[in-house]
Design a protein around this motif. Structure first.
Motif, PDB file in Angstrom:
ATOM      1  N   ARG A   1       0.859  -1.181   0.000  1.00 32.11           N
ATOM      2  CA  ARG A   1       0.000   0.000   0.000  1.00 32.11           C
ATOM      3  C   ARG A   1       0.896   1.232   0.000  1.00 32.11           C
ATOM      4  N   SER A   2       0.646   2.137  -0.952  1.00 34.66           N
ATOM      5  CA  SER A   2       1.433   3.369  -1.052  1.00 34.66           C
ATOM      6  C   SER A   2       0.575   4.474  -1.638  1.00 34.66           C
ATOM      7  N   GLU A   3       0.621   5.626  -0.998  1.00 30.86           N
ATOM      8  CA  GLU A   3      -0.114   6.803  -1.474  1.00 30.86           C
ATOM      9  C   GLU A   3      -1.583   6.487  -1.746  1.00 30.86           C
ATOM     10  N   GLY A   4      -2.189   5.690  -0.886  1.00 33.66           N
ATOM     11  CA  GLY A   4      -3.608   5.370  -1.016  1.00 33.66           C
ATOM     12  C   GLY A   4      -3.936   4.268  -2.001  1.00 33.66           C
ATOM     13  N   ASN A   5      -2.940   3.738  -2.681  1.00 31.44           N
ATOM     14  CA  ASN A   5      -3.166   2.655  -3.645  1.00 31.44           C
ATOM     15  C   ASN A   5      -2.766   1.317  -3.039  1.00 31.44           C
ATOM     16  N   LEU A   6      -3.506   0.279  -3.374  1.00 36.26           N
ATOM     17  CA  LEU A   6      -3.198  -1.071  -2.917  1.00 36.26           C
ATOM     18  C   LEU A   6      -2.776  -1.905  -4.114  1.00 36.26           C
ATOM     19  N   TYR A   7      -1.617  -2.549  -3.973  1.00 37.39           N
ATOM     20  CA  TYR A   7      -1.082  -3.434  -5.011  1.00 37.39           C
ATOM     21  C   TYR A   7      -1.067  -4.850  -4.436  1.00 37.39           C
ATOM     22  N   PRO A   8      -2.124  -5.633  -4.711  1.00 38.12           N
ATOM     23  CA  PRO A   8      -2.228  -6.954  -4.094  1.00 38.12           C
ATOM     24  C   PRO A   8      -1.213  -7.954  -4.651  1.00 38.12           C
ATOM     25  N   ASP A   9      -0.717  -8.759  -3.754  1.00 38.42           N
ATOM     26  CA  ASP A   9       0.169  -9.865  -4.112  1.00 38.42           C
ATOM     27  C   ASP A   9      -0.731 -11.032  -4.492  1.00 38.42           C
ATOM     28  N   GLU A  10      -0.719 -11.408  -5.737  1.00 41.68           N
ATOM     29  CA  GLU A  10      -1.610 -12.460  -6.208  1.00 41.68           C
ATOM     30  C   GLU A  10      -0.987 -13.844  -6.131  1.00 41.68           C
ATOM     31  N   GLU A  11       0.333 -13.918  -5.907  1.00 40.38           N
ATOM     32  CA  GLU A  11       1.013 -15.216  -5.867  1.00 40.38           C
ATOM     33  C   GLU A  11       1.336 -15.666  -4.448  1.00 40.38           C
ATOM     34  N   GLY A  12       1.877 -14.775  -3.653  1.00 43.34           N
ATOM     35  CA  GLY A  12       2.271 -15.126  -2.295  1.00 43.34           C
ATOM     36  C   GLY A  12       3.529 -15.980  -2.264  1.00 43.34           C
ATOM     37  N   LEU A  13       3.963 -16.267  -1.042  1.00 45.02           N
ATOM     38  CA  LEU A  13       5.137 -17.115  -0.812  1.00 45.02           C
ATOM     39  C   LEU A  13       4.804 -18.153   0.246  1.00 45.02           C
ATOM     40  N   GLU A  14       5.270 -19.362   0.040  1.00 47.80           N
ATOM     41  CA  GLU A  14       5.119 -20.388   1.068  1.00 47.80           C
ATOM     42  C   GLU A  14       6.284 -20.270   2.035  1.00 47.80           C
ATOM     43  N   LEU A  15       5.961 -20.038   3.305  1.00 47.35           N
ATOM     44  CA  LEU A  15       6.980 -19.865   4.335  1.00 47.35           C
ATOM     45  C   LEU A  15       6.655 -20.752   5.530  1.00 47.35           C
ATOM     46  N   ALA A  16       7.671 -20.993   6.343  1.00 49.57           N
ATOM     47  CA  ALA A  16       7.541 -21.918   7.465  1.00 49.57           C
ATOM     48  C   ALA A  16       6.599 -21.423   8.557  1.00 49.57           C
ATOM     49  N   ASN A  17       6.629 -20.092   8.813  1.00 49.89           N
ATOM     50  CA  ASN A  17       5.818 -19.567   9.911  1.00 49.89           C
ATOM     51  C   ASN A  17       5.679 -18.051   9.782  1.00 49.89           C
ATOM     52  N   GLU A  18       4.933 -17.463  10.725  1.00 48.54           N
ATOM     53  CA  GLU A  18       4.681 -16.027  10.678  1.00 48.54           C
ATOM     54  C   GLU A  18       5.964 -15.221  10.901  1.00 48.54           C
ATOM     55  N   LYS A  19       6.874 -15.733  11.700  1.00 52.82           N
ATOM     56  CA  LYS A  19       8.160 -15.045  11.906  1.00 52.82           C
ATOM     57  C   LYS A  19       8.898 -14.906  10.579  1.00 52.82           C
ATOM     58  N   ALA A  20       8.894 -15.946   9.758  1.00 46.48           N
ATOM     59  CA  ALA A  20       9.527 -15.882   8.437  1.00 46.48           C
ATOM     60  C   ALA A  20       8.827 -14.841   7.558  1.00 46.48           C
ATOM     61  N   ALA A  21       7.517 -14.699   7.711  1.00 38.85           N
ATOM     62  CA  ALA A  21       6.780 -13.677   6.963  1.00 38.85           C
ATOM     63  C   ALA A  21       7.170 -12.278   7.436  1.00 38.85           C
ATOM     64  N   GLU A  22       7.410 -12.121   8.740  1.00 39.11           N
ATOM     65  CA  GLU A  22       7.865 -10.837   9.271  1.00 39.11           C
ATOM     66  C   GLU A  22       9.229 -10.463   8.686  1.00 39.11           C
ATOM     67  N   VAL A  23      10.121 -11.423   8.608  1.00 37.10           N
ATOM     68  CA  VAL A  23      11.452 -11.188   8.037  1.00 37.10           C
ATOM     69  C   VAL A  23      11.333 -10.817   6.568  1.00 37.10           C
ATOM     70  N   GLU A  24      10.484 -11.511   5.830  1.00 35.19           N
ATOM     71  CA  GLU A  24      10.277 -11.211   4.412  1.00 35.19           C
ATOM     72  C   GLU A  24       9.729  -9.798   4.232  1.00 35.19           C
ATOM     73  N   ALA A  25       8.772  -9.412   5.049  1.00 34.02           N
ATOM     74  CA  ALA A  25       8.209  -8.063   4.963  1.00 34.02           C
ATOM     75  C   ALA A  25       9.274  -7.012   5.261  1.00 34.02           C
ATOM     76  N   ALA A  26      10.081  -7.232   6.292  1.00 34.86           N
ATOM     77  CA  ALA A  26      11.150  -6.285   6.644  1.00 34.86           C
ATOM     78  C   ALA A  26      12.179  -6.181   5.527  1.00 34.86           C
ATOM     79  N   ASN A  27      12.554  -7.299   4.941  1.00 36.90           N
ATOM     80  CA  ASN A  27      13.516  -7.277   3.831  1.00 36.90           C
ATOM     81  C   ASN A  27      12.954  -6.550   2.612  1.00 36.90           C
ATOM     82  N   THR A  28      11.675  -6.735   2.354  1.00 40.09           N
ATOM     83  CA  THR A  28      11.039  -6.037   1.243  1.00 40.09           C
ATOM     84  C   THR A  28      11.032  -4.535   1.479  1.00 40.09           C
ATOM     85  N   LEU A  29      10.703  -4.117   2.701  1.00 38.13           N
ATOM     86  CA  LEU A  29      10.734  -2.689   3.026  1.00 38.13           C
ATOM     87  C   LEU A  29      12.140  -2.120   2.886  1.00 38.13           C
TER      88      LEU A  29
END
Length: 79
Positions: free
Chosen positions: A10-38
């Motif tokens: 989400r940026s400047e009021g626009n939402l860009y949905p992730d249509e594919e996603g990633l398979e990860l081991a757990n929510e902590k791994a998703a947190e790391v992925e989000a931080a790395n993306t940022l």
């Protein structure tokens, strides 16, 4: 068992949905992925030039989980 996580941007009021996603081991791994993306977005000259606020909204197939954000605040002081 791995879970598929989606990283909607989400940026400047626009939402860009992730249509594919990633398979990860757990929510902590998703947190790391989000931080790395940022971090990658912060290195992007276009994002930095525009001083854009960017958020990554993370969800699974069934629910919204958390949001990670990069927020630019300018503190201006006179000398």
């Amino acid at each position: 068992m791995k879970t598929r996580y989606f990283f909607d941007i989400r940026s400047e009021g626009n939402l860009y949905p992730d249509e594919e996603g990633l398979e990860l081991a757990n929510e902590k791994a998703a947190e790391v992925e989000a931080a790395n993306t940022l971090a990658g977005l912060a290195r992007d000259s276009e994002v930095m030039r525009g001083r854009l606020d960017v958020a990554i909204e993370v969800r699974s197939m069934t629910e919204s989980l958390f949001c990670a954000a990069l927020i630019h605040r300018m503190n201006r002081t006179r000398h």
